[in-house]
Design an enzyme around this catalytic site. Structure first.
Site, PDB file in Angstrom:
ATOM      1  N   ASP A  34       0.844  -1.193   0.000  1.00 51.13           N
ATOM      2  CA  ASP A  34       0.000   0.000   0.000  1.00 51.13           C
ATOM      3  C   ASP A  34       0.880   1.244   0.000  1.00 51.13           C
ATOM      4  O   ASP A  34       2.023   1.222   0.459  1.00 51.13           O
ATOM      5  CB  ASP A  34      -0.986   0.007   1.167  1.00 51.13           C
ATOM      6  CG  ASP A  34      -0.370  -0.464   2.478  1.00 51.13           C
ATOM      7  OD1 ASP A  34       0.866  -0.610   2.559  1.00 51.13           O
ATOM      8  OD2 ASP A  34      -1.127  -0.684   3.441  1.00 51.13           O
ATOM      9  N   GLU A  61      -5.788   3.414   3.703  1.00 49.60           N
ATOM     10  CA  GLU A  61      -6.299   4.119   4.877  1.00 49.60           C
ATOM     11  C   GLU A  61      -7.723   4.623   4.664  1.00 49.60           C
ATOM     12  O   GLU A  61      -8.344   5.124   5.595  1.00 49.60           O
ATOM     13  CB  GLU A  61      -5.384   5.295   5.230  1.00 49.60           C
ATOM     14  CG  GLU A  61      -3.961   4.903   5.612  1.00 49.60           C
ATOM     15  CD  GLU A  61      -3.874   4.190   6.954  1.00 49.60           C
ATOM     16  OE1 GLU A  61      -4.902   4.107   7.657  1.00 49.60           O
ATOM     17  OE2 GLU A  61      -2.787   3.697   7.286  1.00 49.60           O
TER      18      GLU A  61
END
Length: 370
Positions: A67, A126
Site C-alpha cells: 500500500d 487508509e
C-alpha cells in the site's frame, strides 16, 4: 540495499491521501520504466500500479502487495527527509511497504526467479479502500496471482522478527458516520428546542453497551467513537450533532450484529429524544484471513532464517482482506523496532535496517522455497 532505503526516504517526503497519490504513482512509474520491457510490464489503476516481472519459466504467478498512501497527520520526527506536504505523513509505514516492494522488484529483475512475480502498488488503504476496486478491475485478471503476500510494519517487534498466524490476523472494520438533527434555540428555553447534544451523549453511552451485552464475551469486538462535534456557542442549544467512529470484529457474524444493534439503538434514541438521525456506514474491510497452507510453508522457512513469532489476532483493520478472499495467501508483521512510537503517531520512525532484512528474506523465499 542502499537503493531501497533511498526509495523509502524519497517516498517519505511525499505522503498523499487515498486515490490522490499522484506524486507517489509517478515516482513508482519512474522506477519501473527504467527496466527492460521484455522483463517488466505494467498497467496503472487509479493511482495504483500493477507490475509483472517475468520469471524463468512463468509456470506460476506469485503476488506481492504494497500500500502507498499516507495519513492526515503533521509529522514530528525531525528527520532530514521529513514530509514535504504539510499536514500529511507516512505515519503507518506505507513508505516502508512501497520501498520494500521496489527493492524486491529490482532484485528479481536483476536475478530472475522461476515464477512470474506480480507487484500490486495499492492506493487508499487508509480509506476509502483501494484493494476492493483494484481486484474488481478487469486488469486484475491480467495479473492474477496464484498466491498473495503482504506485510505491515510492527513498531513493537525488533528488526529481524516476523510475526503472523494462520486464520484471522486482522479484524473486519467498518466506519460509522452519524448525524443527529434536532431544533436549535436559546439555552434558557430548552423546552422550545430539541437538544441534539443530550441525544448525542445518550447515543454514545448506549453504543458502548453493544459489545458488552450483545456480543459473545469469548469473541473480540470494538466500537469506538473517535470524533464528536456539536454546537456553535455556549448559550445556544445545538440543532445538529455529529459522531464518527469505527467498529471492529474478528468474524463477519459479529460485524453484522454490531451493525444491526447500532440501527436498533438509533431508532430508540430517535423515539426517546424526538430527534432525526442519519446513519451512514463506510466501506467494510473484511477480516485478513491467512491461508493455513501458505502460513505453514512461510513460517517454516522464516524459522530457518530469522525469528518467527506466532502472534495473536489484532483488531487492526486492513483492506488486504479483500485480496485474501480472492487469492490464498498471507500477511505478516515486520518488526521495525520503534517501541516508543506506534502506528498513526506523528513520531513514527521505523528502523530502516528492516528494509534490507525483509527484501533478502523474501527474495530467498520466492527464489528457493515458493
Amino acid at each position: 540495499m542502499e537503493y531501497a532505503i533511498e526509495m523509502r526516504r524519497e517516498l517519505h517526503k511525499i505522503p498523499e491521501p487515498g486515490f490522490k497519490e499522484f506524486k507517489t504513482q509517478a515516482f513508482i512509474l519512474d522506477q519501473i520504466r527504467s527496466y527492460p520491457e521484455d522483463r517488466v510490464s505494467y498497467d496503472t489503476f487509479e493511482t495504483g500500479v500493477f507490475v509483472r516481472v517475468k520469471g524463468l519459466t512463468g509456470n506460476r504467478t506469485i503476488g506481492y502487495r504494497a500500500d502507498i498512501d499516507g495519513l492526515p497527520i503533521e509529522e514530528a520526527t525531525g528527520l532530514p527527509f521529513c514530509s514535504e506536504h504539510p499536514g500529511f505523513m507516512h505515519a503507518c509505514g506505507h513508505d516502508v511497504h512501497a520501498s520494500i516492494a521496489l527493492g524486491l522488484l529490482r532484485r528479481i529483475v536483476e536475478l530472475p526467479v522461476m515464477d512470474d512475480v506480480v507487484f500490486l502498488f495499492q492506493p487508499a488503504e487508509e480509506g476509502p479502500g483501494g484493494a476492493e476496486p483494484m481486484i474488481k478491475s478487469p486488469l486484475f485478471e491480467k495479473y492474477r496471482p496464484s498466491e498473495m503476500y503482504g506485510l505491515h510494519v510492527a513498531p513493537e517487534y525488533p528488526v529481524g522478527t516476523i510475526a503472523s498466524r494462520p486464520g484471522v490476523l486482522f479484524a473486519s472494520a467498518r466506519e460509522v458516520h452519524i448525524t443527529i438533527y434536532g431544533q436549535s434555540g436559546h439555552a434558557a428555553f430548552p423546552h422550545l428546542t430539541i437538544d441534539t447534544v443530550v441525544a448525542q451523549a445518550a447515543l454514545i453511552m448506549q453504543l458502548q453497551t453493544i459489545v458488552s451485552r450483545s456480543i459473545n464475551p469469548m469473541n473480540c469486538s470494538v466500537i469506538t467513537i473517535g470524533k464528536v462535534d456539536a454546537g456553535i456557542r455556549e448559550n445556544v442549544i445545538a440543532g445538529r450533532a455529529l459522531l464518527d467512529g469505527t467498529m471492529r470484529a474478528l468474524n463477519g457474524t459479529d460485524m453484522e450484529k454490531l451493525e444491526q444493534r447500532v440501527r436498533d439503538i438509533i431508532r430508540g434514541i430517535e423515539a426517546s429524544f424526538g430527534v432525526k438521525i442519519d446513519l451512514q456506514f463506510g466501506n467494510r474491510y473484511y477480516e485478513v484471513v491467512n491461508d493455513q497452507r501458505v502460513v505453514d510453508k512461510f513460517s517454516s522457512f522464516v524459522k530457518m532464517n530469522a525469528n518467527y513469532i506466532e502472534c495473536d489476532a489484532a483488531m487492526t483493520g486492513e483492506d488486504f482482506g479483500f485480496m485474501l478472499k480472492e487469492i490464498p495467501g498471507m500477511m505478516f508483521w515486520l518488526g521495525v523496532n520503534n517501541a516508543t512510537s506506534g502506528l498513526h503517531q506523528p513520531t513514527l520512525n521505523p528502523d530502516e535496517e528492516a528494509i534490507p532484512f525483509v527484501i533478502n528474506l523474501l527474495d530467498h523465499y520466492f527464489r528457493e522455497y515458493v
